[in-house]
Design a protein around this motif. Structure first.
Motif, PDB file in Angstrom:
ATOM      1  N   GLY A  35       8.238 -12.867   1.452  1.00  0.00           N
ATOM      2  CA  GLY A  35       7.624 -12.183   0.206  1.00  0.00           C
ATOM      3  C   GLY A  35       7.036 -10.894   0.491  1.00  0.00           C
ATOM      4  O   GLY A  35       7.307 -10.366   1.725  1.00  0.00           O
ATOM      5  N   TRP A  36       6.803 -10.299  -0.704  1.00  0.00           N
ATOM      6  CA  TRP A  36       5.987  -8.961  -0.814  1.00  0.00           C
ATOM      7  C   TRP A  36       4.717  -8.909  -1.140  1.00  0.00           C
ATOM      8  O   TRP A  36       4.524  -9.801  -2.248  1.00  0.00           O
ATOM      9  CB  TRP A  36       6.928  -7.858  -1.344  1.00  0.00           C
ATOM     10  CG  TRP A  36       8.196  -7.598  -0.702  1.00  0.00           C
ATOM     11  CD1 TRP A  36       9.372  -8.118  -1.260  1.00  0.00           C
ATOM     12  CD2 TRP A  36       8.534  -6.472  -0.050  1.00  0.00           C
ATOM     13  NE1 TRP A  36      10.496  -7.504  -0.205  1.00  0.00           N
ATOM     14  CE2 TRP A  36       9.897  -6.312   0.741  1.00  0.00           C
ATOM     15  CE3 TRP A  36       7.765  -5.484   0.756  1.00  0.00           C
ATOM     16  CZ2 TRP A  36      10.276  -5.821   1.303  1.00  0.00           C
ATOM     17  CZ3 TRP A  36       8.104  -4.696   1.332  1.00  0.00           C
ATOM     18  CH2 TRP A  36       9.413  -4.734   1.899  1.00  0.00           C
ATOM     19  N   PHE A  37       3.755  -8.398  -0.553  1.00  0.00           N
ATOM     20  CA  PHE A  37       2.425  -8.459  -0.819  1.00  0.00           C
ATOM     21  C   PHE A  37       1.959  -6.688  -0.915  1.00  0.00           C
ATOM     22  O   PHE A  37       2.599  -6.017  -0.299  1.00  0.00           O
ATOM     23  CB  PHE A  37       1.481  -9.161   0.354  1.00  0.00           C
ATOM     24  CG  PHE A  37       1.681 -10.650   0.089  1.00  0.00           C
ATOM     25  CD1 PHE A  37       2.855 -11.091   0.846  1.00  0.00           C
ATOM     26  CD2 PHE A  37       0.848 -11.348  -0.456  1.00  0.00           C
ATOM     27  CE1 PHE A  37       3.204 -12.583   0.576  1.00  0.00           C
ATOM     28  CE2 PHE A  37       0.975 -12.747  -0.455  1.00  0.00           C
ATOM     29  CZ  PHE A  37       2.347 -13.334  -0.020  1.00  0.00           C
ATOM     30  N   ARG A  38       0.813  -6.289  -1.427  1.00  0.00           N
ATOM     31  CA  ARG A  38       0.341  -5.119  -1.629  1.00  0.00           C
ATOM     32  C   ARG A  38      -1.112  -5.140  -1.432  1.00  0.00           C
ATOM     33  O   ARG A  38      -1.744  -6.097  -1.944  1.00  0.00           O
ATOM     34  CB  ARG A  38       0.997  -4.370  -2.709  1.00  0.00           C
ATOM     35  CG  ARG A  38       0.508  -4.949  -3.962  1.00  0.00           C
ATOM     36  CD  ARG A  38       1.064  -4.152  -5.376  1.00  0.00           C
ATOM     37  NE  ARG A  38       0.432  -4.674  -6.513  1.00  0.00           N
ATOM     38  CZ  ARG A  38       1.049  -4.037  -7.650  1.00  0.00           C
ATOM     39  NH1 ARG A  38       2.177  -3.407  -7.516  1.00  0.00           N
ATOM     40  NH2 ARG A  38       0.605  -4.511  -8.810  1.00  0.00           N
ATOM     41  N   GLN A  39      -1.595  -3.984  -0.968  1.00  0.00           N
ATOM     42  CA  GLN A  39      -2.987  -3.756  -0.725  1.00  0.00           C
ATOM     43  C   GLN A  39      -3.446  -2.400  -1.165  1.00  0.00           C
ATOM     44  O   GLN A  39      -3.042  -1.601  -0.448  1.00  0.00           O
ATOM     45  CB  GLN A  39      -3.614  -4.040   0.836  1.00  0.00           C
ATOM     46  CG  GLN A  39      -5.018  -4.164   0.916  1.00  0.00           C
ATOM     47  CD  GLN A  39      -5.572  -4.718   1.909  1.00  0.00           C
ATOM     48  OE1 GLN A  39      -4.563  -4.872   2.989  1.00  0.00           O
ATOM     49  NE2 GLN A  39      -6.700  -5.157   2.229  1.00  0.00           N
ATOM     50  N   ALA A  40      -4.280  -2.330  -2.007  1.00  0.00           N
ATOM     51  CA  ALA A  40      -4.709  -0.825  -2.630  1.00  0.00           C
ATOM     52  C   ALA A  40      -6.104  -0.720  -1.635  1.00  0.00           C
ATOM     53  O   ALA A  40      -6.840  -1.580  -1.511  1.00  0.00           O
ATOM     54  CB  ALA A  40      -4.746  -0.908  -3.937  1.00  0.00           C
ATOM     55  N   PRO A  41      -6.562   0.548  -1.460  1.00  0.00           N
ATOM     56  CA  PRO A  41      -7.783   0.652  -0.906  1.00  0.00           C
ATOM     57  C   PRO A  41      -8.748   0.085  -1.548  1.00  0.00           C
ATOM     58  O   PRO A  41      -9.179   0.064  -2.670  1.00  0.00           O
ATOM     59  CB  PRO A  41      -7.958   2.244  -0.831  1.00  0.00           C
ATOM     60  CG  PRO A  41      -6.501   2.827  -0.895  1.00  0.00           C
ATOM     61  CD  PRO A  41      -5.859   1.722  -1.897  1.00  0.00           C
ATOM     62  N   GLY A  42      -9.844  -0.658  -0.945  1.00  0.00           N
ATOM     63  CA  GLY A  42     -10.789  -1.323  -1.212  1.00  0.00           C
ATOM     64  C   GLY A  42     -10.585  -2.719  -2.057  1.00  0.00           C
ATOM     65  O   GLY A  42     -11.256  -3.309  -2.489  1.00  0.00           O
ATOM     66  N   ASN A  43      -9.370  -3.137  -1.954  1.00  0.00           N
ATOM     67  CA  ASN A  43      -8.958  -4.199  -2.686  1.00  0.00           C
ATOM     68  C   ASN A  43      -8.389  -5.355  -1.685  1.00  0.00           C
ATOM     69  O   ASN A  43      -8.060  -4.855  -0.453  1.00  0.00           O
ATOM     70  CB  ASN A  43      -7.685  -3.989  -3.794  1.00  0.00           C
ATOM     71  CG  ASN A  43      -8.417  -3.229  -4.903  1.00  0.00           C
ATOM     72  OD1 ASN A  43      -9.535  -3.079  -4.965  1.00  0.00           O
ATOM     73  ND2 ASN A  43      -7.413  -2.932  -5.737  1.00  0.00           N
ATOM     74  N   ASP A  89       0.307   0.869  -9.287  1.00  0.00           N
ATOM     75  CA  ASP A  89       1.263   0.106  -8.279  1.00  0.00           C
ATOM     76  C   ASP A  89       0.887   0.883  -6.796  1.00  0.00           C
ATOM     77  O   ASP A  89       1.668   0.278  -5.759  1.00  0.00           O
ATOM     78  CB  ASP A  89       2.748   0.174  -8.641  1.00  0.00           C
ATOM     79  CG  ASP A  89       3.011  -0.432  -9.855  1.00  0.00           C
ATOM     80  OD1 ASP A  89       4.033  -0.108 -10.585  1.00  0.00           O
ATOM     81  OD2 ASP A  89       2.774  -1.690 -10.064  1.00  0.00           O
ATOM     82  N   THR A  90       0.423   1.833  -6.886  1.00  0.00           N
ATOM     83  CA  THR A  90       0.045   2.388  -5.637  1.00  0.00           C
ATOM     84  C   THR A  90      -0.652   1.605  -4.565  1.00  0.00           C
ATOM     85  O   THR A  90      -1.499   0.952  -5.023  1.00  0.00           O
ATOM     86  CB  THR A  90      -1.021   3.884  -5.842  1.00  0.00           C
ATOM     87  OG1 THR A  90       0.100   4.865  -6.584  1.00  0.00           O
ATOM     88  CG2 THR A  90      -1.132   4.580  -4.445  1.00  0.00           C
ATOM     89  N   ALA A  91      -0.154   1.547  -3.268  1.00  0.00           N
ATOM     90  CA  ALA A  91      -0.628   0.531  -2.392  1.00  0.00           C
ATOM     91  C   ALA A  91       0.063   0.605  -1.227  1.00  0.00           C
ATOM     92  O   ALA A  91       1.273   1.218  -1.065  1.00  0.00           O
ATOM     93  CB  ALA A  91      -0.763  -0.952  -2.978  1.00  0.00           C
ATOM     94  N   VAL A  92      -0.247  -0.051  -0.409  1.00  0.00           N
ATOM     95  CA  VAL A  92       0.386  -0.399   1.146  1.00  0.00           C
ATOM     96  C   VAL A  92       0.932  -1.814   0.952  1.00  0.00           C
ATOM     97  O   VAL A  92       0.491  -2.682   0.524  1.00  0.00           O
ATOM     98  CB  VAL A  92      -0.360  -0.615   2.240  1.00  0.00           C
ATOM     99  CG1 VAL A  92       0.545  -0.727   3.361  1.00  0.00           C
ATOM    100  CG2 VAL A  92      -1.095   0.898   2.531  1.00  0.00           C
TER     101      VAL A  92
END
Length: 115
Positions: A35-43, A89-92
């Motif tokens: 899978g793919w996951f993502r994490q934005a700053p503060g989230n 969609d901006t995130a790591v």
């Protein structure tokens, strides 16, 4: 210890496309879920898309119709094709492989979408 290496991130304008790749150090055929996951700053880190061993995908509502997860078992690779990207969609973005009692994560790769 399985290693996962992501690539393909970067900066793109809204409406653009990117394709992320995740290559595993071992065969992905035996993993239950890739899978793919993502994490934005503060989230928190959120699910983007997963693919089970049968090849059945699952998507977060926010990316449904825009993102496509796929795999190439011969290359030990999982991909995330992202179209019509939005600033939100901006995130790591992180690749994960998981099964019963275990999970492995990649180091993460930045995706930035400018408005």
């Amino acid at each position: 210890q399985v290693q996962l290496v992501e690539s393909g991130g970067g900066l793109v304008q809204a409406g653009g496309s990117l394709k992320l790749s995740c290559v595993a150090s071992e065969s992905i055929y035996g993993f239950n879920v890739m899978g793919w996951f993502r994490q934005a700053p503060g989230n928190q880190r959120d699910l983007v898309a997963t693919l089970d061993t049968r090849g059945i995908p699952n998507y977060a509502d926010s990316v449904l119709g825009r993102f496509t997860i796929s795999r190439d078992i011969t290359k030990n690779a999982v991909y995330l094709e992202m179209k019509n990207l939005k600033p939100e969609d901006t995130a790591v973005y992180y690749c994960r492989s998981s099964g019963i009692g275990y999970q492995y994560w990649g180091q993460g790769i930045q995706v930035t979408v400018s408005s």
